[in-house]
Design a protein around this motif. Sequence first.
Motif, short mmCIF file in Angstrom:
data_model
loop_
_atom_site.label_atom_id
_atom_site.label_comp_id
_atom_site.label_asym_id
_atom_site.label_seq_id
_atom_site.Cartn_x
_atom_site.Cartn_y
_atom_site.Cartn_z
N TRP A 180 47.64 34.94 26.49
CA TRP A 180 47.78 33.61 25.80
C TRP A 180 47.02 32.51 26.81
O TRP A 180 46.69 31.76 26.44
N TRP A 181 47.27 32.95 28.18
CA TRP A 181 46.76 31.77 28.97
C TRP A 181 45.33 32.13 29.12
O TRP A 181 44.62 31.63 30.12
N GLY A 182 44.65 33.28 28.70
CA GLY A 182 43.27 33.35 28.78
C GLY A 182 42.93 34.45 29.63
O GLY A 182 41.60 34.56 30.08
N ALA A 183 43.52 35.25 30.02
CA ALA A 183 43.17 36.34 30.79
C ALA A 183 42.25 37.46 30.01
O ALA A 183 42.60 37.62 28.95
N ILE A 184 41.28 37.94 30.78
CA ILE A 184 40.65 38.95 30.26
C ILE A 184 41.50 40.24 29.78
O ILE A 184 42.33 40.36 30.64
N PRO A 185 41.31 40.95 28.69
CA PRO A 185 42.01 42.07 28.41
C PRO A 185 42.23 43.07 29.68
O PRO A 185 43.09 43.55 29.60
N ALA A 186 41.11 43.76 30.33
CA ALA A 186 41.42 44.31 31.45
C ALA A 186 42.32 44.04 32.38
O ALA A 186 43.21 44.83 32.88
N LEU A 187 42.16 42.88 32.75
CA LEU A 187 43.17 42.17 33.88
C LEU A 187 44.45 41.95 33.48
O LEU A 187 45.42 42.61 34.03
N ALA A 188 44.82 41.58 32.23
CA ALA A 188 46.05 41.37 31.41
C ALA A 188 46.82 42.64 31.15
O ALA A 188 47.85 42.97 31.55
N SER A 189 46.00 43.66 30.82
CA SER A 189 46.78 45.01 30.44
C SER A 189 47.03 45.72 31.79
O SER A 189 48.03 46.50 32.11
N ALA A 190 46.39 45.59 33.07
CA ALA A 190 46.65 46.21 34.28
C ALA A 190 47.75 45.66 34.79
O ALA A 190 48.57 46.40 35.53
N VAL A 191 47.63 44.37 34.70
CA VAL A 191 49.01 43.65 35.39
C VAL A 191 50.48 43.99 34.57
O VAL A 191 51.34 44.00 35.07
N ALA A 192 50.07 44.04 33.33
CA ALA A 192 51.25 44.16 32.50
C ALA A 192 51.82 45.58 32.53
O ALA A 192 52.87 45.82 32.49
N PHE A 193 50.77 46.56 32.94
CA PHE A 193 51.27 47.82 33.10
C PHE A 193 52.22 48.16 34.27
O PHE A 193 53.24 48.73 34.46
N VAL A 194 51.54 47.46 35.45
CA VAL A 194 52.23 47.69 36.56
C VAL A 194 53.63 47.07 36.70
O VAL A 194 54.76 47.41 36.97
N LEU A 222 45.32 54.20 33.24
CA LEU A 222 44.10 54.01 33.03
C LEU A 222 43.86 54.03 31.66
O LEU A 222 43.16 53.71 30.83
N ALA A 223 44.74 55.03 30.80
CA ALA A 223 44.66 55.30 29.21
C ALA A 223 44.90 54.00 28.47
O ALA A 223 44.15 53.43 27.81
N SER A 224 46.07 53.22 28.87
CA SER A 224 46.58 52.17 28.26
C SER A 224 45.58 50.78 28.52
O SER A 224 45.06 50.29 27.72
N TYR A 233 50.51 53.15 24.57
CA TYR A 233 51.76 53.71 25.18
C TYR A 233 52.44 54.68 24.58
O TYR A 233 52.85 55.60 25.18
N ALA A 234 52.47 54.70 23.37
CA ALA A 234 53.00 55.57 22.36
C ALA A 234 52.41 56.88 22.64
O ALA A 234 52.93 58.10 22.66
N ILE A 235 50.75 56.85 22.56
CA ILE A 235 50.19 58.08 22.76
C ILE A 235 50.58 58.95 24.07
O ILE A 235 50.58 59.98 24.02
N VAL A 236 50.57 58.25 25.25
CA VAL A 236 50.63 58.76 26.41
C VAL A 236 52.20 58.96 26.77
O VAL A 236 52.57 59.75 27.89
N GLY A 258 50.44 58.97 40.74
CA GLY A 258 49.46 59.90 40.22
C GLY A 258 49.47 60.08 38.35
O GLY A 258 48.42 59.53 37.75
N VAL A 259 50.64 60.19 38.14
CA VAL A 259 50.85 60.29 36.70
C VAL A 259 50.98 58.95 36.08
O VAL A 259 50.18 58.76 35.11
N ILE A 260 51.42 58.09 36.79
CA ILE A 260 51.39 56.48 36.14
C ILE A 260 49.92 56.04 36.18
O ILE A 260 49.58 55.33 35.23
N ALA A 261 49.17 56.38 37.23
CA ALA A 261 47.80 55.99 37.16
C ALA A 261 46.96 56.65 36.11
O ALA A 261 46.14 55.93 35.49
N LEU A 262 47.20 57.76 35.83
CA LEU A 262 46.48 58.44 34.56
C LEU A 262 46.74 57.82 33.35
O LEU A 262 46.09 57.35 32.32
N THR A 263 48.09 57.73 33.18
CA THR A 263 48.79 56.86 31.78
C THR A 263 48.11 55.46 31.56
O THR A 263 48.02 55.02 30.75
#
Length: 153
Positions: free
Chosen positions: A36-50, A89-91, A124-127, A82-87
């Motif tokens: 919503w605040w204009g972040a690029i999808p890669a950054l937004a999804s990475a921060v959201a995942f963490v 990266l997928a998301s 998320y559902a897939i992994v 390690g497991v979280i990094a793989l999942t």
Amino acid sequence: MLPVRRPRLLIRLFRAATSSVLATAISQVTLIGLLWWGAIPALASAVAFVAGAIPNFFLSRRWAWGRRGTPPVKSELMPYFGVIALTGLASVGLTTLAGWLTEPLNLSGLVRIIVLDTVFLSGYAIVFIMKFALLDRLVFRHETRTREARSKT
């Protein structure tokens, strides 16, 4: 003292899914806010995942796998990362790909956010099942007690 028993597989699966839903909700709020605040999808999804992965570790470790005390770095934290990094990266990869694919469509702000969020949730559902299996069989497989429990005996 009797050894701590691990909950049965279906109970662990239910509890892990429940903690994952909470983590996903945290991730969703973060993702939608950043997009919503204009972040690029890669950054937004990475921060959201963490943002969801950190509370998910502690909640699922305690509730789904019955672990208490300080998590051992070598046998739990490192494999978990390690497991979280793989999942993750997928998301993140799926969300980033969706961002690239939707860019030429010039979707309006809200429609683009809905499309990217749907892809993020689908990732998320897939992994989830893969992540659960890896956590159950790799990270939390040992029935050993944690450091805190050992120090009390």
